[in-house]
Design an enzyme around this catalytic site. Structure first.
Site, mmCIF file in Angstrom:
data_model
loop_
_atom_site.group_PDB
_atom_site.id
_atom_site.type_symbol
_atom_site.label_atom_id
_atom_site.label_comp_id
_atom_site.label_asym_id
_atom_site.label_seq_id
_atom_site.Cartn_x
_atom_site.Cartn_y
_atom_site.Cartn_z
ATOM 1 N N GLN A 46 5.341 8.979 6.894
ATOM 2 C CA GLN A 46 4.435 9.933 6.240
ATOM 3 C C GLN A 46 4.953 11.354 6.376
ATOM 4 O OE1 GLN A 46 0.543 9.254 7.895
ATOM 5 N NE2 GLN A 46 0.349 7.232 6.950
ATOM 6 N N ASP A 74 2.577 -1.145 11.866
ATOM 7 C CA ASP A 74 1.215 -1.491 11.439
ATOM 8 C C ASP A 74 0.809 -2.905 11.876
ATOM 9 O OD1 ASP A 74 0.810 0.960 10.251
ATOM 10 O OD2 ASP A 74 1.557 0.316 8.302
ATOM 11 N N ARG A 97 -7.710 12.721 12.682
ATOM 12 C CA ARG A 97 -6.289 12.389 12.859
ATOM 13 C C ARG A 97 -5.408 13.635 12.795
ATOM 14 N NH1 ARG A 97 -4.930 7.174 9.379
ATOM 15 N NH2 ARG A 97 -3.045 7.320 10.645
ATOM 16 N N LYS A 141 0.838 -1.208 0.000
ATOM 17 C CA LYS A 141 0.000 0.000 0.000
ATOM 18 C C LYS A 141 0.872 1.257 0.000
ATOM 19 C CE LYS A 141 -2.907 0.688 3.607
ATOM 20 N NZ LYS A 141 -2.747 2.027 4.208
ATOM 21 N N SER A 142 1.888 1.277 0.836
ATOM 22 C CA SER A 142 2.757 2.466 0.896
ATOM 23 C C SER A 142 3.394 2.727 -0.466
ATOM 24 C CB SER A 142 3.867 2.254 1.928
ATOM 25 O OG SER A 142 3.326 2.202 3.215
ATOM 26 N N ARG A 195 2.735 5.958 -3.320
ATOM 27 C CA ARG A 195 3.885 6.742 -3.799
ATOM 28 C C ARG A 195 4.074 6.599 -5.302
ATOM 29 N NH1 ARG A 195 4.362 5.563 1.447
ATOM 30 N NH2 ARG A 195 5.820 6.675 2.820
ATOM 31 N N SER A 215 8.290 8.947 11.563
ATOM 32 C CA SER A 215 7.116 8.757 10.700
ATOM 33 C C SER A 215 7.493 8.806 9.227
ATOM 34 C CB SER A 215 6.081 9.844 11.005
ATOM 35 O OG SER A 215 5.174 9.959 9.930
#
Ligand code: S3P
Length: 440
Positions: free
Chosen positions: A174, A322, A129, A24-25, A29, A172
């Site tokens: 992100q 995760d 969030r 997913k990451s 990207r 992080s």
């Protein structure tokens, strides 16, 4: 849509060889960076899940032509006609990241560098969030972002960017990525300090596209100068964070043996494997190869008598960040007291994963001691079936489904449609291994 998933006690071993959907990451990207390239990129085995489809729709709305060959429910091949760093078009409506924190945070870095305004929004869950973690460093680069209480929706007003040296308070991927993406539009050098090595997919992809990134003493640096991104061809490896569910299921259901082929094996993501190894889980890693700058392997797990583990320290925790919902299920079947600390970040994921996990596992007969930055579990526990809720968190939903396999009566996971945010074919894949679960 609020679907429920019924899981029956697993009386036979789980067996078979499967593939899990693309990472997913990397899938997020790949769209974002291909959109900014000077030419057409080809992404193979891209993940068409709820979160990444939000990114795809947003980049289409920004004027990027993306054609998709839908090979099956979890693998698409994409052709993305990059518009160059300065070719995105002004969107005619708010950009909706749905439930995806990665989509919203990385997108903010890109939108901060655009010559047009944008409004970034998402689901009710995403609106809760924290976004100040990206607003603060991007503002230090000159970005103009307004958001009430540091939460989405975020309004971005065009403003010139300059490089920065920013020390992240948390490790992080992100936040680091948002800063590096804004750095593409900034004058001068951009450097981010990470207290522990967060996932490095952005750095790898940017380097492969001709933007050199260096990493030394915790600092990740993108140099100054004229920037152009070359298009690329990338085969997305399977998501180790999705593989974690069938692999842990095999470790806890007696006499099981499950292989997952083509799983991403980036060392910033393999923390769970190290933890399971330490707990005595038996697994093998075979056929290491590299696709698009990312390693992939075939992983096999067999049922094992596991013992407890003490997990803490920034490096290990960030490499498994995760995976703690499913790790809790492994710990529930391991002998002794397993403890997790240094994981306060779990409280700001899709939901507060510490308190929600504790609340739902309690319904299955597992009492988890909650701590501000983790939890403790005394195992092994004979779980009993119950009605539980995912709280619209895909990883919580799948972890509860695996827990249901080792419970002594049927379990129903409510609000389970969110599983498709990352692993649309989870139920079919588990059924291929012999698991008894069905949508009800
Ligand atoms: C992600 C980074 C992690 C992770 C998330 C995906 C990414 O979040 O939990 O699922 O793709 O960069 P943080 O950066 O907030 O730790």
């Amino acid at each position: 849509m609020k679907k429920s998933l019924r899981i029956y006690p697993q009386k036979t071993p789980l067996r078979g060889t499967i593939r899990v959907p693309g990472d997913k990451s990397i899938s997020h990207r790949a769209i974002m960076l291909a959109a900014l390239a000077d030419g057409t990129s080809h992404i193979i085995d891209w993940l068409p899940a709820g979160d990444t489809l939000a990114t795809l729709a947003i980049f289409r709305a920004l004027g990027v032509s993306i054609t998709a060959e839908e090979k099956n429910s979890q693998q698409w091949d994409l052709h993305i006609e990059g518009r160059g760093l300065h070719g995105l078009q002004r969107p005619s409506s708010p950009l909706d990241s749905r439930n995806s924190g990665t989509c919203m945070r990385l997108l903010t870095g890109i939108m901060a560098g655009q010559p047009f305004p944008s409004l970034l929004d998402g689901s009710e869950q995403l609106r809760k969030r924290p976004m100040s973690r990206i607003i603060t460093p991007l503002a230090a680069m000159g970005a103009q972002i307004t958001a009430e209480n540091g939460r989405a929706p975020m309004q971005i007003t065009p403003s010139p960017l300059h490089g920065t040296r920013y020390e992240m308070p948390m490790a992080s991927g992100q936040v680091k990525s948002a800063i590096l993406l804004a750095g593409l539009y900034a004058e001068g050098e951009t450097a981010v300090y990470q207290p522990a090595p967060a996932r490095d997919h952005t750095e790898r992809m940017l380097s492969a596209m001709g933007i050199p990134i260096t990493t030394a003493d915790g600092w990740v640096t993108m140099g100054a100068g004229e920037r152009h991104l070359s298009p690329f061809t990338l085969m997305v490896p399977g998501d180790i964070s999705s593989a974690a569910f069938p692999l842990v299921a095999a470790a806890v259901v007696p006499h099981s043996q499950v292989s997952v082929e083509g799983v991403g094996y980036n060392e910033t993501r393999t923390g769970l494997l190290d933890i399971l190894d330490e707990m005595g889980a038996a697994f093998t890693v075979k056929n290491e190869r590299v696709t698009g700058g990312e390693a992939a392997v075939d992983l096999t797990t067999v049922f094992s008598e596991m013992h407890s583990s003490d997990v803490g320290g920034g490096d290990t925790v960030v490499r498994a960040i995760d995976e703690f919902p499913i790790w809790a299920v492994a710990a529930s079947q391991a002998a002794g007291r397993s403890q997790l600390s240094d994981a306060a970040e779990l409280r700001v994921k899709e939901v507060d994963r510490i308190s929600r996990l504790a609340g739902e596992l309690r319904k299955l007969g597992l009492s988890m001691d909650e701590k501000p930055d983790g939890f403790a579990i005394d195992g092994p526990v004979r779980l009993h079936g119950a009605e539980v809720d995912s709280h619209d968190d895909h990883r919580l939903g799948m972890a509860l489904a695996v827990a249901g396999l080792v419970a002594n009566s049927p379990t129903t996971v409510h609000d389970a449609a969110c599983i498709a945010d990352s692993f649309p074919a989870f139920v079919d894949t588990m059924r291929d291994l012999g698991a008894r679960m069905e949508w009800v």
